[in-house]
Design a protein around this motif. Structure first.
Motif, PDB file in Angstrom:
ATOM      1  N   ILE A   1       0.887  -1.167   0.000  1.00 18.41           N
ATOM      2  CA  ILE A   1       0.000   0.000   0.000  1.00 18.41           C
ATOM      3  C   ILE A   1       0.921   1.211   0.000  1.00 18.41           C
TER       4      ILE A   1
ATOM      5  N   ALA B   1      -1.384   3.263  -4.515  1.00 12.83           N
ATOM      6  CA  ALA B   1      -2.588   2.600  -4.002  1.00 12.83           C
ATOM      7  C   ALA B   1      -3.511   3.608  -3.313  1.00 12.83           C
ATOM      8  N   LEU B   2      -2.925   4.524  -2.544  1.00  9.59           N
ATOM      9  CA  LEU B   2      -3.754   5.516  -1.857  1.00  9.59           C
ATOM     10  C   LEU B   2      -4.392   6.492  -2.843  1.00  9.59           C
TER      11      LEU B   2
ATOM     12  N   TRP C   1      -8.343   4.614   3.928  1.00  8.75           N
ATOM     13  CA  TRP C   1      -7.089   3.871   3.945  1.00  8.75           C
ATOM     14  C   TRP C   1      -5.851   4.750   4.094  1.00  8.75           C
TER      15      TRP C   1
ATOM     16  N   SER D   1      -3.066   3.994   6.684  1.00  8.94           N
ATOM     17  CA  SER D   1      -2.142   2.858   6.584  1.00  8.94           C
ATOM     18  C   SER D   1      -0.689   3.247   6.828  1.00  8.94           C
TER      19      SER D   1
ATOM     20  N   ASP E   1       1.333  -5.091   4.554  1.00 11.42           N
ATOM     21  CA  ASP E   1       0.298  -4.422   3.768  1.00 11.42           C
ATOM     22  C   ASP E   1       0.272  -4.993   2.358  1.00 11.42           C
TER      23      ASP E   1
ATOM     24  N   SER F   1      -1.759  -4.464  -1.571  1.00  5.98           N
ATOM     25  CA  SER F   1      -2.739  -3.957  -2.538  1.00  5.98           C
ATOM     26  C   SER F   1      -2.743  -4.938  -3.703  1.00  5.98           C
TER      27      SER F   1
ATOM     28  N   LEU G   1      -7.410  -3.897  -0.675  1.00  6.15           N
ATOM     29  CA  LEU G   1      -6.353  -3.480   0.238  1.00  6.15           C
ATOM     30  C   LEU G   1      -6.471  -4.315   1.500  1.00  6.15           C
TER      31      LEU G   1
END
Length: 183
Positions: A46, A50-51, A69, A72, A84, A86, A96
């Protein structure tokens, strides 16, 4: 990861060590995906990508949970041994997952898991893929159990339990209920 204000060198070393183990676990899981998923999905950390993808998801879609999220990165600093994941199909974020070892390191907790868009291709594969990655991480760190923490409802308990070997442990003394599986 850069050294933050007040972060001890030993904490940074722990983060870096476990980030490498996490990368190894994602690589192992990627090589051991079921045949129908090989070359179709990718497993990554992540990270900012990913965010950003999470931010672009239509948060008005039906979601069982309403996690933002973005927490994280703080979670990974607070729990330097955290793992973590993704999962991607091309440029589409599919799920996720975030968890950490128990304090004694005997089990890996799967604390947060969310699948995005139940209509995405391979949607039904997201939990088994996450489980594959968490099992790889558990083995790398010497944990002997996987725990799915505080499943939201009975439907999820049944779904997670259908993936082999899980039993339900009721909550007690401030510890939420969880599903546990020996490796």
């Amino acid at each position: 990861m850069t050294k933050g204000i007040g972060m001890q060198v030993s904490h940074l070393e722990t983060i870096n060590k476990y980030e490498k183990l996490g990368s190894q676990a994602r690589d192992v899981a990627s090589r051991n995906l079921p045949r129908h998923l090989l070359g179709k999905i990718t497993l990554e950390a992540i990270d900012h990508k990913a965010l950003a993808a999470f931010k672009s998801i239509d948060l008005n879609q039906e979601r069982s949970v309403s996690w933002n999220w973005n927490f994280s990165s703080r979670y990974k600093i607070f729990y330097p041994k955290a793992f973590d994941l993704s999962v991607w199909h091309g440029s589409t974020l599919c799920s996720l997952t975030l968890g950490r070892p128990t304090y004694r390191g005997t089990a890996i907790r799967l604390d947060f898991i969310e699948r995005f868009n139940k209509h995405v291709l391979f949607a039904n594969d997201m939990f088994p893929v996450s489980l594959l990655a968490y099992e790889a991480y558990a083995r790398l760190i010497g944990a002997t159990q996987i725990r799915v923490m505080d499943p939201l409802n009975d439907k999820l308990v049944k779904y997670y339990s259908s993936h082999g070997g899980f039993s339900l442990c009721p909550g007690k003394q401030g510890v939420p209920h969880y599903l546990v599986k020996d490796l």
